[in-house]
Design a protein around this motif. Structure first.
Motif, short mmCIF file in Angstrom:
data_model
loop_
_atom_site.label_atom_id
_atom_site.label_comp_id
_atom_site.label_asym_id
_atom_site.label_seq_id
_atom_site.Cartn_x
_atom_site.Cartn_y
_atom_site.Cartn_z
N GLY A 60 17.30 13.03 8.46
CA GLY A 60 15.87 12.74 8.55
C GLY A 60 15.36 12.65 9.97
O GLY A 60 16.12 12.62 10.94
N LEU A 61 14.05 12.59 10.08
CA LEU A 61 13.40 12.53 11.38
C LEU A 61 13.70 11.24 12.13
O LEU A 61 13.71 11.22 13.36
N ALA A 62 13.96 10.16 11.41
CA ALA A 62 14.25 8.88 12.05
C ALA A 62 15.52 8.96 12.90
O ALA A 62 15.69 8.20 13.85
N TYR A 63 16.40 9.88 12.57
CA TYR A 63 17.61 10.10 13.36
C TYR A 63 17.37 11.17 14.43
O TYR A 63 17.71 10.97 15.60
N HIS A 64 16.79 12.29 14.02
CA HIS A 64 16.72 13.45 14.91
C HIS A 64 15.68 13.32 16.02
O HIS A 64 15.94 13.77 17.14
N VAL A 65 14.54 12.73 15.77
CA VAL A 65 13.52 12.61 16.82
C VAL A 65 14.03 11.73 17.97
O VAL A 65 13.95 12.14 19.13
N PRO A 66 14.57 10.53 17.70
CA PRO A 66 15.11 9.76 18.83
C PRO A 66 16.24 10.49 19.55
O PRO A 66 16.37 10.40 20.77
N ARG A 67 17.03 11.24 18.81
CA ARG A 67 18.11 11.99 19.45
C ARG A 67 17.55 13.05 20.39
O ARG A 67 18.08 13.25 21.49
N MET A 68 16.51 13.72 19.99
CA MET A 68 15.89 14.73 20.86
C MET A 68 15.26 14.09 22.09
O MET A 68 15.32 14.63 23.19
N ILE A 69 14.66 12.91 21.90
CA ILE A 69 14.06 12.19 23.03
C ILE A 69 15.15 11.65 23.96
O ILE A 69 14.98 11.63 25.18
N ALA A 70 16.27 11.26 23.39
CA ALA A 70 17.36 10.69 24.19
C ALA A 70 17.99 11.70 25.13
O ALA A 70 18.50 11.33 26.19
N GLN A 71 17.96 12.98 24.77
CA GLN A 71 18.63 13.99 25.59
C GLN A 71 18.12 14.01 27.04
O GLN A 71 18.92 13.94 27.96
N PRO A 72 16.80 14.10 27.28
CA PRO A 72 16.37 14.07 28.68
C PRO A 72 16.63 12.72 29.35
O PRO A 72 16.86 12.66 30.56
N VAL A 73 16.64 11.64 28.58
CA VAL A 73 16.96 10.32 29.14
C VAL A 73 18.41 10.30 29.61
O VAL A 73 18.72 9.78 30.68
N ILE A 74 19.31 10.88 28.82
CA ILE A 74 20.73 10.94 29.20
C ILE A 74 20.91 11.80 30.45
O ILE A 74 21.71 11.47 31.33
N ILE A 75 20.17 12.89 30.53
CA ILE A 75 20.22 13.75 31.72
C ILE A 75 19.78 12.95 32.94
O ILE A 75 20.46 12.93 33.97
N TRP A 76 18.64 12.27 32.82
CA TRP A 76 18.15 11.44 33.92
C TRP A 76 19.14 10.34 34.26
O TRP A 76 19.45 10.08 35.44
N LEU A 77 19.69 9.67 33.24
CA LEU A 77 20.61 8.56 33.47
C LEU A 77 21.85 9.00 34.23
O LEU A 77 22.32 8.29 35.13
N ALA A 78 22.38 10.17 33.90
CA ALA A 78 23.54 10.69 34.63
C ALA A 78 23.19 10.87 36.11
O ALA A 78 23.94 10.44 36.99
N LEU A 79 22.05 11.47 36.38
CA LEU A 79 21.64 11.72 37.76
C LEU A 79 21.31 10.43 38.50
O LEU A 79 21.65 10.27 39.68
N TRP A 80 20.69 9.48 37.83
CA TRP A 80 20.31 8.23 38.47
C TRP A 80 21.52 7.34 38.72
O TRP A 80 21.68 6.80 39.82
N THR A 81 22.38 7.19 37.72
CA THR A 81 23.56 6.33 37.91
C THR A 81 24.55 6.94 38.89
O THR A 81 25.27 6.21 39.56
N GLY A 82 24.57 8.27 39.00
CA GLY A 82 25.42 8.93 39.97
C GLY A 82 24.82 9.00 41.36
O GLY A 82 25.39 9.59 42.27
N ARG A 83 23.64 8.41 41.51
CA ARG A 83 22.91 8.35 42.79
C ARG A 83 22.56 9.74 43.34
O ARG A 83 22.54 9.95 44.53
N VAL A 84 22.26 10.64 42.42
CA VAL A 84 21.76 11.95 42.81
C VAL A 84 20.25 11.86 43.03
O VAL A 84 19.71 12.50 43.92
N ILE A 85 19.59 11.04 42.20
CA ILE A 85 18.15 10.82 42.31
C ILE A 85 17.88 9.32 42.29
O ILE A 85 18.71 8.53 41.81
N ASP A 86 16.73 8.93 42.82
CA ASP A 86 16.29 7.54 42.77
C ASP A 86 15.06 7.36 41.89
O ASP A 86 14.65 6.24 41.61
N TRP A 87 14.46 8.46 41.48
CA TRP A 87 13.23 8.41 40.69
C TRP A 87 13.46 7.66 39.39
O TRP A 87 14.48 7.84 38.76
N PRO A 88 12.58 6.82 38.98
CA PRO A 88 11.27 6.43 39.54
C PRO A 88 11.33 5.14 40.34
O PRO A 88 10.30 4.52 40.57
#
Length: 135
Positions: A100-128
């Motif tokens: 269902g959408l209750a699973y898949h929509v958060p998963r789709m939203i989480a993907q860019p957050v995970i991408i950002w989190l990898a870059l932020w926690t690895g100190r590649v970016i500081d944004w925001p």
């Protein structure tokens, strides 16, 4: 302190995901888009990539290695997004509606957050969170 803690959480998450890819590839094979060649090998190599990225992200000695691991994991998350979209489309097309959408929509939203989190926690970016200098 929060950044370091989240870096270790993300490294543990990716290490577990890498283990799952190697120990039980069947669920990943089921969601693999048909256009991907050599799906078994792709699953195996994605597991290896997750384990290597997790090890690089978690290690405390080299900032460059952590950054390389962070960039690698961010690129990895971007590259597997088509499999996640494929999974959503296949699952939602099931007669029972699948997870269902209750699973898949958060998963789709989480993907860019995970991408950002990898870059932020690895100190590649500081944004925001970068502090702005005075004028």
């Amino acid at each position: 302190m929060i950044r370091t803690a989240l870096r270790f959480v993300l490294a543990i998450f990716y290490a577990y995901a890498g283990y799952r890819h190697l120990a039980g590839p069947e669920p990943f094979l089921q969601i693999m888009p048909a256009w991907v060649p050599f799906p078994e090998q792709v699953i195996w190599w994605t597991g290896i990539a997750e384990l290597a990225g997790a090890a690089a992200l978690a290690q405390p000695l080299s900032a460059r290695l952590r950054q390389a691991g962070a960039i690698g994991l961010a690129l990895y998350a971007l590259c597997v997004w088509p499999a996640n979209v494929n999974h959503m489309l296949m699952d939602m097309a099931r007669e029972d509606g699948g997870w269902g959408l209750a699973y898949h929509v958060p998963r789709m939203i989480a993907q860019p957050v995970i991408i950002w989190l990898a870059l932020w926690t690895g100190r590649v970016i500081d944004w925001p969170f970068r502090r702005r200098g005075g004028a």
